[in-house]
Design a protein around this motif. Structure first.
Motif, PDB file in Angstrom:
ATOM      1  N   LEU A  33       0.831  -1.209   0.000  1.00 24.26           N
ATOM      2  CA  LEU A  33       0.000   0.000   0.000  1.00 24.26           C
ATOM      3  C   LEU A  33       0.862   1.254   0.000  1.00 24.26           C
ATOM      4  CD1 LEU A  33      -2.902   1.125   0.170  1.00 24.26           C
ATOM      5  CD2 LEU A  33      -2.705   1.031   2.663  1.00 24.26           C
ATOM      6  N   ILE A  34       1.902   1.258   0.818  1.00 21.74           N
ATOM      7  CA  ILE A  34       2.799   2.417   0.894  1.00 21.74           C
ATOM      8  C   ILE A  34       3.524   2.633  -0.432  1.00 21.74           C
ATOM      9  CG2 ILE A  34       4.935   3.273   1.950  1.00 21.74           C
ATOM     10  CD1 ILE A  34       3.954   2.094   4.607  1.00 21.74           C
ATOM     11  N   GLN A  35       4.038   1.560  -1.009  1.00 17.31           N
ATOM     12  CA  GLN A  35       4.798   1.689  -2.259  1.00 17.31           C
ATOM     13  C   GLN A  35       3.917   2.190  -3.402  1.00 17.31           C
ATOM     14  OE1 GLN A  35       8.022   1.536  -2.357  1.00 17.31           O
ATOM     15  NE2 GLN A  35       8.256   0.738  -0.279  1.00 17.31           N
ATOM     16  N   SER A  36       2.643   1.849  -3.373  1.00 12.98           N
ATOM     17  CA  SER A  36       1.761   2.239  -4.488  1.00 12.98           C
ATOM     18  C   SER A  36       1.083   3.583  -4.273  1.00 12.98           C
ATOM     19  CB  SER A  36       0.690   1.172  -4.718  1.00 12.98           C
ATOM     20  OG  SER A  36      -0.165   1.058  -3.596  1.00 12.98           O
ATOM     21  N   LYS A  37       0.860   3.994  -3.000  1.00 16.50           N
ATOM     22  CA  LYS A  37       0.044   5.187  -2.744  1.00 16.50           C
ATOM     23  C   LYS A  37       0.780   6.327  -2.041  1.00 16.50           C
ATOM     24  CE  LYS A  37      -3.909   3.231  -4.124  1.00 16.50           C
ATOM     25  NZ  LYS A  37      -4.656   3.716  -5.314  1.00 16.50           N
ATOM     26  N   HIS A  38       1.909   6.053  -1.397  1.00 19.19           N
ATOM     27  CA  HIS A  38       2.584   7.092  -0.613  1.00 19.19           C
ATOM     28  C   HIS A  38       3.094   8.217  -1.510  1.00 19.19           C
ATOM     29  CE1 HIS A  38       5.540   9.013   2.071  1.00 19.19           C
ATOM     30  NE2 HIS A  38       4.842   8.494   3.064  1.00 19.19           N
ATOM     31  N   TYR A  39       3.057   9.419  -0.960  1.00 19.98           N
ATOM     32  CA  TYR A  39       3.492  10.610  -1.693  1.00 19.98           C
ATOM     33  C   TYR A  39       4.938  10.480  -2.175  1.00 19.98           C
ATOM     34  CZ  TYR A  39       4.785  15.583  -2.275  1.00 19.98           C
ATOM     35  OH  TYR A  39       5.250  16.787  -2.759  1.00 19.98           O
ATOM     36  N   LYS A  40       5.824  10.016  -1.303  1.00 26.25           N
ATOM     37  CA  LYS A  40       7.231   9.820  -1.670  1.00 26.25           C
ATOM     38  C   LYS A  40       7.738   8.515  -1.054  1.00 26.25           C
ATOM     39  CE  LYS A  40       8.592  14.650  -2.370  1.00 26.25           C
ATOM     40  NZ  LYS A  40       9.477  15.759  -1.920  1.00 26.25           N
ATOM     41  N   PRO A  41       7.372   7.366  -1.649  1.00 26.94           N
ATOM     42  CA  PRO A  41       7.782   6.077  -1.067  1.00 26.94           C
ATOM     43  C   PRO A  41       9.295   5.893  -1.105  1.00 26.94           C
ATOM     44  CG  PRO A  41       6.875   5.751  -3.260  1.00 26.94           C
ATOM     45  CD  PRO A  41       6.641   7.194  -2.915  1.00 26.94           C
ATOM     46  N   LYS A  42       9.802   5.110  -0.166  1.00 27.56           N
ATOM     47  CA  LYS A  42      11.233   4.835  -0.102  1.00 27.56           C
ATOM     48  C   LYS A  42      11.481   3.350  -0.349  1.00 27.56           C
ATOM     49  CE  LYS A  42      11.856   8.303   3.563  1.00 27.56           C
ATOM     50  NZ  LYS A  42      12.228   8.479   4.980  1.00 27.56           N
ATOM     51  N   THR A  43      12.678   3.047  -0.802  1.00 31.78           N
ATOM     52  CA  THR A  43      13.065   1.662  -1.049  1.00 31.78           C
ATOM     53  C   THR A  43      13.243   0.918   0.271  1.00 31.78           C
ATOM     54  OG1 THR A  43      14.267   2.393  -3.016  1.00 31.78           O
ATOM     55  CG2 THR A  43      14.743   0.176  -2.204  1.00 31.78           C
ATOM     56  N   VAL A  44      12.815  -0.334   0.295  1.00 32.64           N
ATOM     57  CA  VAL A  44      13.037  -1.182   1.468  1.00 32.64           C
ATOM     58  C   VAL A  44      14.464  -1.719   1.384  1.00 32.64           C
ATOM     59  CG1 VAL A  44      12.295  -3.267   2.689  1.00 32.64           C
ATOM     60  CG2 VAL A  44      10.596  -1.791   1.608  1.00 32.64           C
ATOM     61  N   ASP A  45      15.372  -1.102   2.146  1.00 36.71           N
ATOM     62  CA  ASP A  45      16.789  -1.463   2.079  1.00 36.71           C
ATOM     63  C   ASP A  45      17.416  -1.399   3.467  1.00 36.71           C
ATOM     64  OD1 ASP A  45      16.946   1.241   2.597  1.00 36.71           O
ATOM     65  OD2 ASP A  45      17.669   1.798   0.599  1.00 36.71           O
ATOM     66  N   ASP A  46      18.739  -1.381   3.527  1.00 33.95           N
ATOM     67  CA  ASP A  46      19.429  -1.387   4.817  1.00 33.95           C
ATOM     68  C   ASP A  46      19.119  -0.148   5.659  1.00 33.95           C
ATOM     69  OD1 ASP A  46      20.528  -3.816   4.293  1.00 33.95           O
ATOM     70  OD2 ASP A  46      22.583  -3.101   3.964  1.00 33.95           O
ATOM     71  N   SER A  47      18.880   0.982   4.999  1.00 29.41           N
ATOM     72  CA  SER A  47      18.545   2.206   5.742  1.00 29.41           C
ATOM     73  C   SER A  47      17.252   2.007   6.519  1.00 29.41           C
ATOM     74  CB  SER A  47      18.397   3.388   4.784  1.00 29.41           C
ATOM     75  OG  SER A  47      19.618   3.690   4.173  1.00 29.41           O
ATOM     76  N   LEU A  48      16.272   1.403   5.850  1.00 31.17           N
ATOM     77  CA  LEU A  48      15.018   1.086   6.533  1.00 31.17           C
ATOM     78  C   LEU A  48      15.284   0.130   7.684  1.00 31.17           C
ATOM     79  CD1 LEU A  48      11.515   0.280   5.265  1.00 31.17           C
ATOM     80  CD2 LEU A  48      12.726  -1.521   6.476  1.00 31.17           C
ATOM     81  N   SER A  49      16.094  -0.873   7.437  1.00 28.21           N
ATOM     82  CA  SER A  49      16.366  -1.893   8.446  1.00 28.21           C
ATOM     83  C   SER A  49      16.934  -1.281   9.723  1.00 28.21           C
ATOM     84  CB  SER A  49      17.338  -2.927   7.878  1.00 28.21           C
ATOM     85  OG  SER A  49      17.474  -4.011   8.752  1.00 28.21           O
ATOM     86  N   VAL A  50      17.937  -0.430   9.580  1.00 33.78           N
ATOM     87  CA  VAL A  50      18.572   0.200  10.743  1.00 33.78           C
ATOM     88  C   VAL A  50      17.586   1.098  11.474  1.00 33.78           C
ATOM     89  CG1 VAL A  50      20.371   1.804  11.493  1.00 33.78           C
ATOM     90  CG2 VAL A  50      20.888   0.070   9.762  1.00 33.78           C
ATOM     91  N   TYR A  51      16.825   1.891  10.699  1.00 31.44           N
ATOM     92  CA  TYR A  51      15.852   2.801  11.310  1.00 31.44           C
ATOM     93  C   TYR A  51      14.787   2.020  12.079  1.00 31.44           C
ATOM     94  CZ  TYR A  51      11.900   5.926  11.853  1.00 31.44           C
ATOM     95  OH  TYR A  51      10.843   6.633  12.393  1.00 31.44           O
ATOM     96  N   VAL A  52      14.216   0.999  11.454  1.00 34.31           N
ATOM     97  CA  VAL A  52      13.143   0.233  12.091  1.00 34.31           C
ATOM     98  C   VAL A  52      13.673  -0.504  13.322  1.00 34.31           C
ATOM     99  CG1 VAL A  52      11.512  -1.682  11.801  1.00 34.31           C
ATOM    100  CG2 VAL A  52      11.770   0.018   9.995  1.00 34.31           C
ATOM    101  N   PHE A  53      14.871  -1.039  13.243  1.00 33.94           N
ATOM    102  CA  PHE A  53      15.488  -1.721  14.390  1.00 33.94           C
ATOM    103  C   PHE A  53      15.562  -0.770  15.586  1.00 33.94           C
ATOM    104  CE2 PHE A  53      19.209  -2.847  16.937  1.00 33.94           C
ATOM    105  CZ  PHE A  53      18.990  -4.194  17.192  1.00 33.94           C
ATOM    106  N   ASP A  54      16.129   0.411  15.368  1.00 34.09           N
ATOM    107  CA  ASP A  54      16.288   1.384  16.458  1.00 34.09           C
ATOM    108  C   ASP A  54      14.944   1.901  16.966  1.00 34.09           C
ATOM    109  OD1 ASP A  54      19.025   1.145  16.236  1.00 34.09           O
ATOM    110  OD2 ASP A  54      19.270   2.933  14.983  1.00 34.09           O
TER     111      ASP A  54
END
Length: 672
Positions: A33-54
């Motif tokens: 849903l986010i990838q298709s509808k978000h205003y500025k979607p981001k790639t699911v990558d290591d940056s996401l991983s570190v952010y979500v972990f913290d």
């Protein structure tokens, strides 16, 4: 028997596996849903991983008070892999987090119990530190126990110190008082365990929330209950038990007022000042002292909790239980209201807009119509100017912001919208003409956000009002609540889909709106703003295709300059500036370590209490203006004791607000 044992042993694995599968399905739907509808979607990558972990760890243990360094190091093997887990729909890692978390809160419970059994000295040569930054995790179980011994001692000594300003009296009765305070503090710490407990469903929800926030701070996972609570906060008519509550200085939840006609009202037992001590819903019972504020808020705002048993304590100690049922009623705290302000023989209209509410699930009214009604009432009293107060207004319906803007400008574009496809849409005034054409002042502060900023932008761009107060929050994005499954609407995402820009092409995203006249206010620098959010959308500028036609500007500049000079010379405002320096010194820097013995802690408590007493005195000074209801309201409210009581508090708040006093001065200048 052996077969039964094997089945029982195997069942928890099946339970976790099933939940893990459901969690991955939900996460996959959220991401799609986010990838298709978000205003500025981001790639699911290591940056996401570190952010979500913290972020997830912070959601579980905000102040680093549950986990140890050993546990965090164990979980760190997942720090750069969460993106891979999500893409491959492998959510087994969440079960490890859940196991470690439950182990941490069980250790917390056992640690408090163990310390309680041991001798407890009421003095120590050790110190305790306070910092705005997060404390490091305790190294291991032994360090964890030492840490909580210090915390328990500090809170016990502070509780004693807060009992009286007379230090000699406290010292003379220390042995007796200390035993009572110790029991109280240990009970408080022990029952916190209940607020830490999370069902697997709630645990997963926290992870979904952390995941969504990577894309921007306002994209959020919502359960059906969360959605109901959110809409309740931006509606003028809500499901309510009929009790207005607040937290007192002892961290107790008490009844402020009982709304006539409500379920609470018809019990004929609940009174102002009664303390809520326990809540029961179905088979679940929540002791207030041991429950999280999120849970208490959910019970009061969510449609999930419609029939509840409340246990309360009166001031005389009497404890009683009542059964309450929510009903749709007008939310007086979230409704527009107006007053007539008189100073220097001038009548000035004042309208407070708490939020940009609209007709959502339970709503029967909307803010634009209500403001227009108040304007008409005030004009019946021949006002010489109008003050619109948007302080602490966090936004709401953008459609309502558009309608209200259109009602207060004559004609022209209001804003520019930009969507995912970078398609610009010019928002025009929905109706020609204005319901009010006289002098106007708008009040904003750091909590004025979103729809409030949208409205303020246009008022400032057209020179329609002079804006005073403090820099606004800085949110220029818009969200829509979308279901994850249209057939079974039980889970939702509040999704950022657009951004709004001023007619000049500029945006207040992260930077907020700069008022024409900045006026000091207590705690202004401590208000959290959009720019502090790690994942906030960046500020940018787009090309404007319009030349706005501003109202005449000849008097405006001189009036603003006159106001600025008045603010600089105002002794009360200078006192607020001085007080803010003291407040900022406490909140923005580390304080010296405090020795864990009574004299040192009494000294610190006295210092802080003295500061708060000064702050209270500053904020409660009433200034010489006459405040009364408009003629229409006086007539129909004269026999309503509830509204009379409510008016008393609102009138006091107006008289104590220096921003309103300066707004009156500005309107008087504009009339000259």
């Amino acid at each position: 028997m052996k077969k039964q044992f094997l089945l029982l042993a195997f069942f928890p694995f099946l339970f976790f596996a099933q939940n893990e599968k459901n969690a991955c399905e939900t996460l996959s739907k959220i991401n799609a849903l986010i990838q298709s509808k978000h205003y500025k979607p981001k790639t699911v990558d290591d940056s996401l991983s570190v952010y979500v972990f913290d972020t997830f760890l912070k959601a579980l243990d905000e102040d680093n008070r549950l986990f140890t360094e050993i546990e965090i190091n164990t979980l760190k093997k997942h720090q750069y892999k969460i993106d891979d887990y999500i893409l491959h729909k492998n959510c087994a890692f969440l079960n490890e987090f859940y196991t470690v978390y439950n182990g941490a809160i069980l250790r917390y419970k056992k640690t408090i119990e163990d310390i309680k059994k041991e001798p407890f000295p009421f003095s120590s040569n050790e110190t305790i530190e306070f910092s705005k930054k997060k404390y490091p995790y305790a190294k291991d179980d032994a360090a964890f126990k030492i840490l909580y011994k210090k915390r328990l001692l500090f809170h016990t000594l502070r509780d004693i110190a807060e009992l009286s300003k007379n230090k000699d009296s406290l010292v003379a009765n220390f042995d007796k008082i200390s035993k009572t305070s110790k029991e109280k503090i240990f009970d408080t710490f022990s029952c916190k365990y209940s607020s830490y407990e999370l069902s697997i469903k709630d645990f997963y929800s926290k992870f979904f929330v952390a995941f969504c926030s990577y894309f921007d701070p306002h994209t959020e996972y919502l359960s059906e209950s969360d959605k109901s609570s959110f809409l309740s906060n931006v509606s003028a008519d809500n499901l309510t038990f009929g009790m207005m509550i607040s937290m007192n200085e002892k961290d107790e939840i008490v009844v402020d007022e009982v709304i006539p006609g409500s379920s609470a009202y018809f019990t004929e037992r609940i009174e102002d000042g009664d303390q809520i001590i326990k809540i029961k819903h179905l088979n679940d019972e929540y002791t207030i002292a041991c429950s999280s504020l999120d849970k208490v808020e959910a019970i009061f705002t969510s449609s999930e909790f419609n029939n509840v048993d409340f246990t309360l304590r009166k001031k005389n100690g009497e404890i009683y239980t009542v059964s309450l049922t929510k009903k749709v009623m007008k939310d007086y705290e979230n409704n527009v209201y107006s007053f007539i302000l008189e100073k220097d023989n001038q009548k000035i209209g004042y309208i407070k807009i708490p939020s940009f509410y609209a007709t959502f699930e339970n709503g029967k009214t909307n803010v634009s119509d209500d403001v227009i009604k108040e304007v008409y009432k005030l004009q019946e009293d021949n006002i010489n100017g109008l003050i619109i107060d948007l302080q602490n207004n966090g936004g709401g319906s953008m459609d309502e912001a558009i309608k209200l803007t259109g009602a207060l400008i004559d004609i022209g574009p209001i804003a520019i919208m930009n969507n995912k496809q970078q398609k610009k849409e010019i928002i025009k005034d929905p109706e020609r003409g204005s319901v009010y054409n006289g002098p106007m002042v708008l009040l904003i502060n750091g909590f004025s956000a979103s729809a409030s900023e949208f409205f303020t932008n246009a008022m400032q761009d057209y020179n329609r009002a002079i804006i005073i107060g403090n820099q606004s929050y800085g949110k220029a994005s818009m969200q829509r609540i979308l279901p994850l499954n249209y057939e079974n609407q039980e889970e939702f995402v509040k999704l950022t889909i657009e951004e709004f820009y001023r007619i000049t092409g500029e945006s207040n995203q992260t930077i907020g709106i700069t008022p024409d006249v900045e006026i000091p206010s207590l705690f202004n620098n401590q208000i959290p703003r959009e720019k502090e959010e790690k994942t906030a959308l960046k500020n940018d500028v787009i090309k404007s295709v319009f030349r706005s036609t501003k109202l005449p500007n000849t008097v405006r500049k001189s009036v603003i300059e006159k106001s600025k000079n008045r603010v600089k010379a105002n002794e009360a405002l200078n006192n607020i500036t001085t007080m803010n320096e003291k407040i900022d010194a406490i909140y923005d820097s580390d304080l010296p370590p405090v020795l864990l013995e009574f004299n040192s802690i009494f000294k610190e408590v006295s210092k802080i209490n003295s500061l708060w007493a000064t702050i209270k005195d500053l904020s409660e000074v009433e200034y010489p203006i006459k405040v009364e209801r408009n003629s229409v309201d006086i007539e129909y409210q004269q026999f309503d004791s509830f509204l009379k009581s409510s008016n008393t508090e609102k009138i006091k708040a107006i008289k104590c607000n220096l921003h309103i006093i300066e707004a009156i001065n500005i309107i008087n200048d504009l009339k000259e």
